[in-house]
Design a protein around this motif. Sequence first.
Motif, short mmCIF file in Angstrom:
data_model
loop_
_atom_site.label_atom_id
_atom_site.label_comp_id
_atom_site.label_asym_id
_atom_site.label_seq_id
_atom_site.Cartn_x
_atom_site.Cartn_y
_atom_site.Cartn_z
N THR A 77 0.83 -1.22 0.00
CA THR A 77 0.00 0.00 0.00
C THR A 77 0.86 1.26 0.00
N GLN B 151 -3.56 3.15 -1.66
CA GLN B 151 -4.67 2.48 -1.01
C GLN B 151 -5.82 2.27 -1.99
N HIS B 152 -6.56 1.19 -1.77
CA HIS B 152 -7.71 0.87 -2.62
C HIS B 152 -8.83 0.33 -1.73
N GLY C 7 -5.68 -0.93 4.31
CA GLY C 7 -6.10 -0.59 2.97
C GLY C 7 -7.50 -1.00 2.56
#
Length: 184
Positions: free
Chosen positions: A35, A40-41, A65
């Motif tokens: 990350t 970040q997702h 994340g």
Amino acid sequence: MDAEESLQKLKEGNKVYLESLTNPGNVSKALRHETAVHGQHPYAVVVSCSDSREIPEAVFSCGIGELFVIRVAGNVIDDHQLGSIEYAAAHLHCPLTVVLGHTNCGAVHAAVHGEAEGYIASITDEIKKAIGDEKDETKASILNVQRNVSLIREAFAEHPEISEMKTVGALYDVETGNVKWLED
């Protein structure tokens, strides 16, 4: 991941949490590195209370994340929270926002009983707009969540870049750990 898949993942994560002794979310060195390098997702935004008994990453069995968490006493919504939600939806492509209230909320208690002064009153004044004359604190917490869901939906109704974001409400029981999803 779309909003329905995100919501289902949160529901499944809460089921895991109810049976867990520790948080099963991934907080590994490898994921921290991943990350840090690739960003970040998160798959959901969670607007929750600052109460130390309500930890969204634990409640939904998440690791680094996975959630974009916004914590503020009473899970109230103002421009700061809306800006954070807008960022998560428009730039991180979070398809889902959850307003997560909880039982035994001190901010709701203070609003119900008119016990706040100073800066705390800025929070309880917002909660009072949601609860009116309601004296049952659990019902008041639900009304507060519902108002904040409505505020988020209204704020982004005309935002084409995040018009697909789904916003839902939920109530966390601090004793049992169960999340009750609130229907519209």
